[in-house]
Design an enzyme around this catalytic site. Structure first.
Site, mmCIF file in Angstrom:
data_model
loop_
_atom_site.group_PDB
_atom_site.id
_atom_site.type_symbol
_atom_site.label_atom_id
_atom_site.label_comp_id
_atom_site.label_asym_id
_atom_site.label_seq_id
_atom_site.Cartn_x
_atom_site.Cartn_y
_atom_site.Cartn_z
ATOM 1 N N ALA A 78 0.824 -1.214 0.000
ATOM 2 C CA ALA A 78 0.000 0.000 0.000
ATOM 3 C C ALA A 78 0.857 1.263 0.000
ATOM 4 O O ALA A 78 0.441 2.295 -0.513
ATOM 5 C CB ALA A 78 -0.918 -0.004 1.214
ATOM 6 N N ASN A 117 -5.639 3.155 11.225
ATOM 7 C CA ASN A 117 -4.900 1.986 11.705
ATOM 8 C C ASN A 117 -4.712 1.971 13.217
ATOM 9 O O ASN A 117 -4.663 0.913 13.831
ATOM 10 C CB ASN A 117 -3.537 1.859 11.008
ATOM 11 C CG ASN A 117 -2.773 3.150 10.950
ATOM 12 O OD1 ASN A 117 -3.306 4.184 10.552
ATOM 13 N ND2 ASN A 117 -1.514 3.104 11.345
ATOM 14 N N GLN A 139 -6.896 -0.804 6.126
ATOM 15 C CA GLN A 139 -7.466 -1.359 7.366
ATOM 16 C C GLN A 139 -8.938 -1.724 7.215
ATOM 17 O O GLN A 139 -9.575 -2.151 8.179
ATOM 18 C CB GLN A 139 -7.293 -0.363 8.526
ATOM 19 C CG GLN A 139 -5.847 -0.060 8.866
ATOM 20 C CD GLN A 139 -5.090 -1.256 9.454
ATOM 21 O OE1 GLN A 139 -5.696 -2.227 9.921
ATOM 22 N NE2 GLN A 139 -3.762 -1.198 9.430
ATOM 23 N N SER A 166 -3.230 -3.673 0.804
ATOM 24 C CA SER A 166 -1.999 -4.428 1.038
ATOM 25 C C SER A 166 -2.379 -5.828 1.533
ATOM 26 O O SER A 166 -3.094 -5.961 2.536
ATOM 27 C CB SER A 166 -1.187 -3.700 2.116
ATOM 28 O OG SER A 166 0.185 -3.882 1.937
ATOM 29 N N ALA A 167 -1.897 -6.866 0.826
ATOM 30 C CA ALA A 167 -2.377 -8.230 1.104
ATOM 31 C C ALA A 167 -2.057 -8.731 2.515
ATOM 32 O O ALA A 167 -2.830 -9.487 3.104
ATOM 33 C CB ALA A 167 -1.787 -9.200 0.072
ATOM 34 N N THR A 205 8.160 -7.854 -14.637
ATOM 35 C CA THR A 205 7.591 -9.210 -14.631
ATOM 36 C C THR A 205 6.733 -9.407 -13.384
ATOM 37 O O THR A 205 7.142 -9.039 -12.277
ATOM 38 C CB THR A 205 8.731 -10.251 -14.668
ATOM 39 O OG1 THR A 205 9.481 -10.011 -15.858
ATOM 40 C CG2 THR A 205 8.198 -11.667 -14.677
ATOM 41 N N CYS A 210 3.465 8.628 25.316
ATOM 42 C CA CYS A 210 3.105 8.716 26.702
ATOM 43 C C CYS A 210 3.506 10.029 27.328
ATOM 44 O O CYS A 210 2.712 10.702 27.942
ATOM 45 C CB CYS A 210 3.836 7.594 27.408
ATOM 46 S SG CYS A 210 4.536 6.464 26.236
HETATM 47 N N1 7TS Z 1 -1.876 2.441 5.237
HETATM 48 C C1 7TS Z 1 -2.384 2.056 6.418
HETATM 49 C C2 7TS Z 1 -3.709 2.598 6.855
HETATM 50 C C3 7TS Z 1 -1.677 1.148 7.208
HETATM 51 O O1 7TS Z 1 -2.203 0.762 8.376
HETATM 52 C C4 7TS Z 1 -0.421 0.680 6.785
HETATM 53 C C5 7TS Z 1 0.403 -0.217 7.659
HETATM 54 C C6 7TS Z 1 0.047 1.097 5.529
HETATM 55 C C7 7TS Z 1 -0.700 1.989 4.790
HETATM 56 C C8 7TS Z 1 1.329 0.595 4.949
HETATM 57 O O2 7TS Z 1 1.175 -0.706 4.515
HETATM 58 P P1 7TS Z 1 2.410 -1.448 3.793
HETATM 59 O O3 7TS Z 1 1.903 -2.794 3.481
HETATM 60 O O4 7TS Z 1 2.750 -0.655 2.605
HETATM 61 O O5 7TS Z 1 3.516 -1.443 4.777
HETATM 62 N N2 7TS Z 1 0.167 -0.008 9.040
HETATM 63 C C9 7TS Z 1 0.910 -0.448 10.078
HETATM 64 C C10 7TS Z 1 0.555 -0.266 11.424
HETATM 65 O O6 7TS Z 1 -0.473 0.295 11.821
HETATM 66 N N3 7TS Z 1 1.512 -0.800 12.207
HETATM 67 O O7 7TS Z 1 2.447 -1.343 11.409
HETATM 68 C C11 7TS Z 1 2.087 -1.131 10.089
#
Ligand code: 7TS
Length: 400
Positions: free
Chosen positions: A72, A155, A183, A203-204, A241, A329
């Site tokens: 993603a 997320n 998400q 993102s798979a 590819t 925190c």
């Molecule tokens: N967008 C959102 C909303 C996400 O939660 C994440 C990964 C990404 C994009 C990126 O995805 P990637 O597959 O390209 O890495 N989120 C998180 C998280 O909340 N903690 O670790 C990764």
């Protein structure tokens, strides 16, 4: 030691049937799907099936494009940078709207355009429920806005954003609309035609598929500049590819994820709510966002008087529980976290925000274990922090 994984918003385990679907594409069906011989045509079939699985999971129409990417982050970067190229550098518009709670894959790309090319970017704040509302977008959008990019679900909090309404506002002003649906897939129904989005990223590995493969949906009639120029794979939009085994795995995973939505919204939601009710029995705690406005698997719980790293350490090292804290925190850090800032957490007291994210494989037994150990960890850390405060106060008194 027992081990419980409650960090499914970071990544998920690969479903065994996904691995099974992928395996032959490493060793038996290894032809290049764009080759004309039988080795090629048999892998081509696997890719075609995966494309169908993704189209049907998000209800894309045959005229729309779905391009496989590596993740993603790549999909988000592609949209934002190509909109700059197509509509800002070579067009009339100069403005992007996003939110300040997007994933860094969106925020950093926007900040890059801002600093390198002087693009105007508006980062909208969330309200006290952790949401960005459509009327807020309306307050900032103009005919110069090229792109509105708002995630479908956050997320950290799981809060779901009203993207159908936001897409409508974007379109009223002739802007394009992108949503990061990372998400949302497998937790909420995602219907690109109903939502009327122009671009959607996924993102798979967030829905029990393999890491290293994602996709970008593009509505028919909307074209982005190609991400990779080369041998014209993926309609010339992203040459190279094809990563056949991973694409096959993503297809299988998204089909299973969509089939799993009813379970997510019944059994997993019940487990999440049970855990949330039990953890909220701890004094001085709150959960960000209304329960019904969140993805069914996520809790972001704020606990006063506990240090975040210590809490994660206790959960992991003492009890084998994997959780996360994207949020911080100490007061300096608190100000930097738009989610906690928006819901009005007091900056003068230590707050820990721990994210617990379940998957469709989370069991009742695991949830019961986490409830017990989480409470134990909070009590232990609060006892340490209050005895530390007492000693500190006594020492200060002695010096006066
Ligand atoms: N967008 C959102 C909303 C996400 O939660 C994440 C990964 C990404 C994009 C990126 O995805 P990637 O597959 O390209 O890495 N989120 C998180 C998280 O909340 N903690 O670790 C990764």
């Amino acid at each position: 030691m027992k081990r419980v994984y409650l960090d499914n918003n970071a990544t998920t385990k690969v479903d065994e049937s996904v691995v099974e679907a992928m395996l032959p594409y490493f060793t038996e069906m290894y032809g290049n799907p764009n080759s004309l011989h039988k080795f090629g045509s048999e892998t081509h079939k696997g890719v075609a099936k995966a494309i169908d699985q993704v189209y049907s999971a998000i209800n894309a129409s045959d005229d729309d494009d779905v391009v496989f990417t590596s993740c993603a982050t790549e999909s988000n970067n592609w949209v934002i940078k190509s909109v700059w190229l197509d509509a800002i550098k070579n067009g009339e518009r100069d403005h992007i709207i996003t939110t300040d709670v997007e994933h860094p894959a969106t925020l950093s790309a926007c900040k890059f355009l801002e600093s390198e090319f002087g693009v105007r970017v508006t980062y909208l704040p969330v309200n006290s429920k952790g949401v960005v509302e459509a009327h807020t977008v309306k307050d900032f959008i103009t005919k110069k806005t090229a792109l509105v990019s708002v995630m479908m679900a956050n997320n950290e909090t799981g809060v779901i954003f009203p993207i159908k309404e936001i897409a409508e506002v974007a379109h009223q002003y002739g802007a394009m609309f992108h949503t990061d649906a990372v998400q949302a897939i497998g937790k909420l129904p995602v219907d690109v035609q109903d939502l009327n989005v122009d671009f959607l990223s996924m993102s798979a590995h967030k829905f029990h598929g393999p890491k290293g493969v994602g996709a970008l949906y593009m509505k028919s009639g909307i074209k982005l500049s190609p991400l990779l120029h080369g041998g014209s794979q993926m309609g010339g939009l992203r040459s190279g590819t094809l990563n056949t085994p991973y694409i096959v795995g993503m297809g299988k995973a998204i089909e299973l994820a969509v089939n799993g939505i009813p379970k997510m919204n019944s059994e997993i939601r019940r487990l999440r709510d049970k855990m949330e009710d039990a953890l909220l029995e701890l004094p001085d705690t709150f959960v960000v966002g209304d329960r019904d406005s969140r993805t069914p698997n996520t809790i972001l719980i704020s606990i006063r008087g506990v240090e975040g790293e210590g809490m994660l350490w206790d959960l992991d090292k003492k009890f084998g529980i994997a959780a996360a804290t994207g949020s911080a925190c100490a007061s300096e850090d608190l100000e930097a976290n738009p989610v906690l800032e928006a819901i009005g957490a007091e900056a003068d007291l230590a707050h820990t925000a721990i994210r617990l994210s379940l998957s469709r494989y989370t069991t009742e037994d695991e949830v019961d274990y986490v409830i017990e150990k989480f409470k134990e960890a909070v009590s232990r850390l609060r006892a340490i922090s209050s005895s530390y405060s007492t000693v500190k106060a006594q020492n200060i008194a002695k010096t006066h």
